[in-house]
Structures are given as C-alpha cells and as structure tokens.
Design a protein around this motif. Structure first.
Motif, PDB file in Angstrom:
ATOM      1  N   LYS A  89       0.838  -1.191   0.000  1.00  0.00           N
ATOM      2  CA  LYS A  89       0.000   0.000   0.000  1.00  0.00           C
ATOM      3  C   LYS A  89       0.877   1.247   0.000  1.00  0.00           C
ATOM      4  N   VAL A  90       0.344   2.337  -0.524  1.00  0.00           N
ATOM      5  CA  VAL A  90       1.103   3.573  -0.680  1.00  0.00           C
ATOM      6  C   VAL A  90       1.670   4.049   0.657  1.00  0.00           C
ATOM      7  N   GLY A  91       0.831   4.142   1.675  1.00  0.00           N
ATOM      8  CA  GLY A  91       1.273   4.636   2.974  1.00  0.00           C
ATOM      9  C   GLY A  91       2.358   3.763   3.580  1.00  0.00           C
ATOM     10  N   ASP A  92       2.161   2.433   3.506  1.00  0.00           N
ATOM     11  CA  ASP A  92       3.151   1.508   4.063  1.00  0.00           C
ATOM     12  C   ASP A  92       4.480   1.644   3.320  1.00  0.00           C
ATOM     13  N   GLN A  93       4.402   1.795   2.024  1.00  0.00           N
ATOM     14  CA  GLN A  93       5.613   1.900   1.208  1.00  0.00           C
ATOM     15  C   GLN A  93       6.415   3.157   1.554  1.00  0.00           C
ATOM     16  N   LEU A  94       5.714   4.275   1.698  1.00  0.00           N
ATOM     17  CA  LEU A  94       6.393   5.524   2.024  1.00  0.00           C
ATOM     18  C   LEU A  94       7.038   5.468   3.403  1.00  0.00           C
ATOM     19  N   ARG A  95       6.340   4.876   4.372  1.00  0.00           N
ATOM     20  CA  ARG A  95       6.919   4.741   5.712  1.00  0.00           C
ATOM     21  C   ARG A  95       8.148   3.822   5.682  1.00  0.00           C
ATOM     22  N   TYR A  96       8.076   2.773   4.865  1.00  0.00           N
ATOM     23  CA  TYR A  96       9.192   1.833   4.746  1.00  0.00           C
ATOM     24  C   TYR A  96      10.431   2.534   4.188  1.00  0.00           C
ATOM     25  N   PHE A  97      10.266   3.294   3.120  1.00  0.00           N
ATOM     26  CA  PHE A  97      11.405   3.987   2.520  1.00  0.00           C
ATOM     27  C   PHE A  97      11.956   5.061   3.461  1.00  0.00           C
ATOM     28  N   ALA A  98      11.073   5.733   4.189  1.00  0.00           N
ATOM     29  CA  ALA A  98      11.534   6.748   5.137  1.00  0.00           C
ATOM     30  C   ALA A  98      12.398   6.109   6.229  1.00  0.00           C
ATOM     31  N   LYS A  99      11.981   4.947   6.722  1.00  0.00           N
ATOM     32  CA  LYS A  99      12.752   4.263   7.770  1.00  0.00           C
ATOM     33  C   LYS A  99      14.073   3.736   7.218  1.00  0.00           C
ATOM     34  N   LEU A 100      14.085   3.297   5.946  1.00  0.00           N
ATOM     35  CA  LEU A 100      15.335   2.869   5.325  1.00  0.00           C
ATOM     36  C   LEU A 100      16.360   3.995   5.309  1.00  0.00           C
ATOM     37  N   LYS A 101      15.875   5.224   5.222  1.00  0.00           N
ATOM     38  CA  LYS A 101      16.769   6.386   5.210  1.00  0.00           C
ATOM     39  C   LYS A 101      17.097   6.864   6.621  1.00  0.00           C
ATOM     40  N   GLY A 102      16.681   6.099   7.631  1.00  0.00           N
ATOM     41  CA  GLY A 102      17.080   6.410   9.003  1.00  0.00           C
ATOM     42  C   GLY A 102      16.112   7.267   9.788  1.00  0.00           C
ATOM     43  N   MET A 103      14.894   7.480   9.267  1.00  0.00           N
ATOM     44  CA  MET A 103      13.936   8.313   9.990  1.00  0.00           C
ATOM     45  C   MET A 103      13.209   7.494  11.054  1.00  0.00           C
ATOM     46  N   PRO A 104      13.123   7.961  12.300  1.00  0.00           N
ATOM     47  CA  PRO A 104      12.348   7.265  13.340  1.00  0.00           C
ATOM     48  C   PRO A 104      10.875   7.174  12.945  1.00  0.00           C
ATOM     49  N   GLY A 105      10.204   6.140  13.441  1.00  0.00           N
ATOM     50  CA  GLY A 105       8.824   5.874  13.058  1.00  0.00           C
ATOM     51  C   GLY A 105       7.876   7.055  13.152  1.00  0.00           C
ATOM     52  N   PRO A 106       7.795   7.752  14.304  1.00  0.00           N
ATOM     53  CA  PRO A 106       6.855   8.876  14.427  1.00  0.00           C
ATOM     54  C   PRO A 106       7.131   9.999  13.416  1.00  0.00           C
ATOM     55  N   ILE A 107       8.428  10.290  13.206  1.00  0.00           N
ATOM     56  CA  ILE A 107       8.783  11.330  12.235  1.00  0.00           C
ATOM     57  C   ILE A 107       8.429  10.872  10.829  1.00  0.00           C
ATOM     58  N   ALA A 108       8.684   9.593  10.529  1.00  0.00           N
ATOM     59  CA  ALA A 108       8.343   9.049   9.220  1.00  0.00           C
ATOM     60  C   ALA A 108       6.841   9.167   8.964  1.00  0.00           C
ATOM     61  N   ASN A 109       6.016   8.845   9.986  1.00  0.00           N
ATOM     62  CA  ASN A 109       4.564   8.951   9.835  1.00  0.00           C
ATOM     63  C   ASN A 109       4.146  10.388   9.533  1.00  0.00           C
ATOM     64  N   ASP A 110       4.731  11.331  10.258  1.00  0.00           N
ATOM     65  CA  ASP A 110       4.394  12.742  10.051  1.00  0.00           C
ATOM     66  C   ASP A 110       4.777  13.198   8.642  1.00  0.00           C
ATOM     67  N   LYS A 111       5.962  12.778   8.174  1.00  0.00           N
ATOM     68  CA  LYS A 111       6.427  13.179   6.848  1.00  0.00           C
ATOM     69  C   LYS A 111       5.562  12.573   5.746  1.00  0.00           C
ATOM     70  N   VAL A 112       5.141  11.332   5.943  1.00  0.00           N
ATOM     71  CA  VAL A 112       4.263  10.687   4.960  1.00  0.00           C
ATOM     72  C   VAL A 112       2.962  11.469   4.837  1.00  0.00           C
ATOM     73  N   GLN A 113       2.360  11.824   5.963  1.00  0.00           N
ATOM     74  CA  GLN A 113       1.107  12.577   5.928  1.00  0.00           C
ATOM     75  C   GLN A 113       1.320  13.950   5.299  1.00  0.00           C
ATOM     76  N   PHE A 114       2.439  14.580   5.633  1.00  0.00           N
ATOM     77  CA  PHE A 114       2.742  15.903   5.067  1.00  0.00           C
ATOM     78  C   PHE A 114       2.793  15.854   3.544  1.00  0.00           C
ATOM     79  N   TRP A 115       3.531  14.886   2.991  1.00  0.00           N
ATOM     80  CA  TRP A 115       3.713  14.833   1.544  1.00  0.00           C
ATOM     81  C   TRP A 115       2.448  14.363   0.818  1.00  0.00           C
TER      82      TRP A 115
END
Length: 299
Positions: A89-115
């Motif tokens: 799913k789109v949301g899961d994929q974006l969170r996965y890539f954000a975490k691969l780049k070293g972003m902590p989970g809560p920050i990754a969630n916020d960035k996904v929603q922002f974009w």
C-alpha cells in the motif's frame, strides 16, 4: 562552494568506455542539468555518485570529503526505471522507505502525511501500487526520493509519465526544494525543462564532457548575433530584407550584425521606417544540444 566535486572520473565496461576523464563542479543550492543522448554515460555517472557501482579512476568529493557510504543518507535518487513494491500500500511503502533512510517511526509517519497532503493524494494511502496509474505511481516515487530531506537530490527523467498538469506540480516542487537549499541534479532529454529550471548544465556525449557551464553563459556563447526586427513601414517591397510576415503595416524580419554594432544596424533600419521591435535571437537549449551532438558525431 560545490556540494559535489567530480575529478577525472573514468569507467569502462570491458572494452567500452562509459566515462572518460569527467570533471564537474556542482554548486550548492543550484539546479544542475546533466544532458546527453542515450548511452552517453549519464546513468553510469549517477550510479557512481550513488555508490551503486565504482569508478575505475578519479575522485568524488561530497562537501569536500571523499564520497563514502555514510553520505548515502544525504542523497536522494529518483531512477528513470522506477522501483516500487507493487503489492504494498502507498502509505506503508512511504513509511518503509523513510525508515530505510534512518527516519524514526513517528517522524516518518508525520512526513508521509505531510507529503500526501502536499501532493493532494491523501486518499491514496490505502491503495496498492499496482492499482495506480503510471502518473500516480510517479508521484509516490517522487515522495520516496525526497521524504528524508536530502542535501543532494538526483532526478533521472523526473517528468517521465506525467501529464502537463502533474508535470507542473513536480516542477514547482523542484523549485521549492531549491529555495529551501536542496541541490538538485536533473538528468533529462526534455530541453524545455532545462530552460525553465537549470542554473548550470553539463553535456556528456560518447563518454566525454563536451559542454559545461552556467546556462545563461552557454546561451550567450552560442548566440548567432541575429536580431528579430519589427518595422513600421508603408513600403515593405522596398526593404532589402524578406519579411517573415507583414501585418497592419508592420514588417517582421531578421537581421545579422555582420561586423556592425547594434547602434549602426538600428540607425540603418530607422532610415527605412519606425522600429517598433528589436530583440536578440538566442538559441534554445534544444538547438545547442542538437548542434553539439552533430558536431562531435563528425569529429
């Protein structure tokens, strides 16, 4: 100051030269256009910068330090061949890539929603990638590239697959990223995008750099010293120039300086009628691109 300094870079695949002694300086905070026909060596250069493959010789400095694995987190890469997991799913994929780049989970969630909100695709987050159109998937891929806020963003044919409306949205995002200090390298065949976006360009052809510099300086260097003239006259047939058009008493034609100054040309034109338009003709990047490829093809 350069964010990326490429010095005497060379790469071979067997007996085939992919890059021959390439040197480039990519200024911080700029949009740098990497141009060249297919097979020129652009993708090889991009893969070396991303540390996907190694150069045979040469040096790359990132912020004045030798390029190394820890720099990967500071680089975003949008490949021409997109790489999304089609069943996710789109949301899961974006969170996965954000975490691969070293972003902590809560920050990754916020960035996904922002974009998702920013690109007006919030309703897509529960959709699978294989349920999206090519253009929709491109937007998701773009977010995966920028979500970790890289210092250097490399975009390979970023407008491929977009309709004009969505291409304009991505173009505006690119300009906004530049305003915020991101350095962007754009590899593209779309010369209109180069004209609209790039501060500097380099052209690679048959593994070698054949052109490099600021966009406005390059266009000035290739200027043909021709001007477009609009002249109000009652006697267009008496002109020594063949009008491109004649409408409402105004003849439009081109003149070359041919050793004269612009003042001398204008003085001569004013004797023929009222000059209502006088504009220098500058070559487009597409014209320069074609000219340089033809020139080096026959060398």
């Amino acid at each position: 100051m350069s964010i990326l300094s490429i010095q005497n870079l060379s790469k071979r695949y067997g007996n085939t030269k992919a890059l021959s002694n390439i040197s480039l300086e990519i200024p911080r905070g700029s949009i740098f256009g990497l141009l060249g026909p297919n097979g020129a060596g652009k993708t090889t250069l991009i893969r070396i910068i991303n540390q996907i493959i190694e150069a045979d010789s040469g040096v790359i400095l990132f912020n004045d330090s030798p390029l190394s694995p820890h720099h990967i987190a500071k680089i975003g890469y949008l490949p021409e061949e997109r790489g999304l997991y089609k069943k996710m799913k789109v949301g899961d994929q974006l969170r996965y890539f954000a975490k691969l780049k070293g972003m902590p989970g809560p920050i990754a969630n916020d960035k996904v929603q922002f974009w998702l909100k920013k690109l007006d695709i919030l309703s897509w987050q529960e959709k699978r990638i294989d349920d999206l159109s090519k253009g929709m998937a491109q937007k998701v891929q773009f977010i995966t590239t920028v979500i970790h806020e890289p210092e250097l963003l490399i975009l390979d044919e970023p407008f491929s697959g977009f309709d004009p409306v969505n291409a304009e949205i991505i173009r505006n995002e690119i300009l906004e990223l530049k305003e915020k200090g991101t350095t962007l390298v754009i590899s593209t065949h779309r010369m209109e995008s180069v004209e609209q976006l790039c501060d500097q360009i380099a052209m690679i052809y048959r593994s070698e750099k054949i052109l490099d510099g600021r966009l406005r300086d390059i266009k000035q260097a290739f200027r043909p010293n021709q001007f477009q003239v609009q002249l109000k006259t009652d006697a267009p047939d008496a002109l020594q120039y063949d009008p491109l058009r004649f409408e409402d008493g105004v003849a439009e034609f081109n003149v070359s300086l041919e050793g004269e100054t612009t003042n001398e040309v204008l003085s001569r034109l004013m004797a023929l009628g009222q000059v209502v338009g006088f504009k220098e003709i500058l070559p487009t990047m597409e014209e320069i691109f074609i000219q340089q490829v033809k020139k080096h093809t026959h060398e």
